[in-house]
Design an enzyme around this catalytic site. Structure first.
Site, mmCIF file in Angstrom:
data_model
loop_
_atom_site.group_PDB
_atom_site.id
_atom_site.type_symbol
_atom_site.label_atom_id
_atom_site.label_comp_id
_atom_site.label_asym_id
_atom_site.label_seq_id
_atom_site.Cartn_x
_atom_site.Cartn_y
_atom_site.Cartn_z
ATOM 1 C CD GLU A 70 -2.283 1.415 2.781
ATOM 2 O OE1 GLU A 70 -2.662 2.558 3.110
ATOM 3 O OE2 GLU A 70 -2.300 0.436 3.556
ATOM 4 C CG ASP A 74 0.109 7.024 -1.261
ATOM 5 O OD1 ASP A 74 -1.036 7.447 -1.503
ATOM 6 O OD2 ASP A 74 1.024 7.748 -0.823
ATOM 7 C CG ASP A 143 -5.875 1.487 3.189
ATOM 8 O OD1 ASP A 143 -5.739 2.629 2.713
ATOM 9 O OD2 ASP A 143 -6.096 1.275 4.401
ATOM 10 C CD GLU A 146 -3.480 4.365 -1.584
ATOM 11 O OE1 GLU A 146 -3.565 5.578 -1.804
ATOM 12 O OE2 GLU A 146 -3.255 3.898 -0.439
#
Length: 253
Positions: A70, A74, A143, A146
């Protein structure tokens, strides 16, 4: 084959056999690969991206969960979106580019995309998290999205990750302009349809999903010529704006 043999010969616990085979959730994960347009060379990466810490903590042996992916995803997402906006809007100011990017990579935006991808079907959750409705929790879905992008990046590099980002977020790019433009998209769409068809678009609420604190609304707008556009947003008003943005982007071409 080695995993099956090892589990049988050494009497490994069922959880470790499961980890060796990685056969749980095969069908949803396979469908997810088709949806995003990327076939993983290393399936372990995708399965890890779909593994919540609650599931990993319930296993008898150490299992990696998706928090590190994650973190990576991101950064990958932000870079992909930043590059695309930079190329699409060569005359846009930094502030406008930043606002557009923030809208695209915001949690509500990612939650909506994750629901469109039916990411919840591929998640591996612990029993406690499952019983508390974790599969519908927006923050958990964003989450995981990502993490999935981080997994694609590790599996095949930046170009592949950018391709996935554009496939799943590309249709939402017109919506990113909503906070930047002075007129809202519903007004713009009505002006366009009056000009082109001498009639107004019709909006319909298709339904809503998710818990009360995290509802998502599905909206459809039908143009006078029968063309349909749909969108999902955290409120009916926002969903209507998103659907109108897609329609305006098409009519403006």
């Amino acid at each position: 084959m080695w995993a099956r043999t090892a589990a049988w010969v050494f009497g490994l616990p069922e959880t470790l056999r499961e980890i060796c085979y990685r056969r749980d959730n095969v069908k949803p994960v396979d469908e997810l690969q088709k949806t995003i347009g990327h076939r993983f060379g290393d399936m372990e990466l995708l399965l890890t991206a779909m593994t919540h810490s609650s599931w990993a903590n319930e296993q008898a042996v150490p299992v990696e969960h998706n928090e590190r992916l994650e973190f990576l995803g991101d950064a990958v997402l932000e870079l992909c979106v930043s590059e695309e906006l930079f190329r699409r809007f060569p005359s846009a100011r930094e502030g406008d580019l930043t606002r557009m990017r923030s809208r695209l990579v915001s949690k509500p935006s990612l939650e909506g995309v994750a629901r469109e991808l039916r990411l919840d079907m591929s998640l591996r959750l612990g029993k406690g998290e499952e019983s508390q409705g974790g599969r519908e929790r927006g923050s958990l879905l964003s989450d995981a999205l990502e993490a999935m992008l981080g997994a694609v990046f590790l599996d095949a590099g930046y170009i592949a990750a950018k391709g996935v980002v554009m496939r799943i977020l590309g249709p939402h790019f017109p919506e990113a302009l909503v906070p930047v433009r002075t007129k809202d998209y519903k007004s713009q769409l009505q002006e366009l349809t009056q000009k082109l068809f001498r009639d107004r678009p019709v909006y319909t609420l298709l339904g809503s999903s998710g818990p009360e604190h995290d509802k998502q609304f599905d909206v459809r707008v039908v143009l006078p010529d029968g063309t349909v556009f749909e969108a999902t947003g955290p409120s009916m008003k926002r969903a209507e704006q998103m659907a109108a943005a897609r329609a305006v982007a098409t009519l403006d071409k």
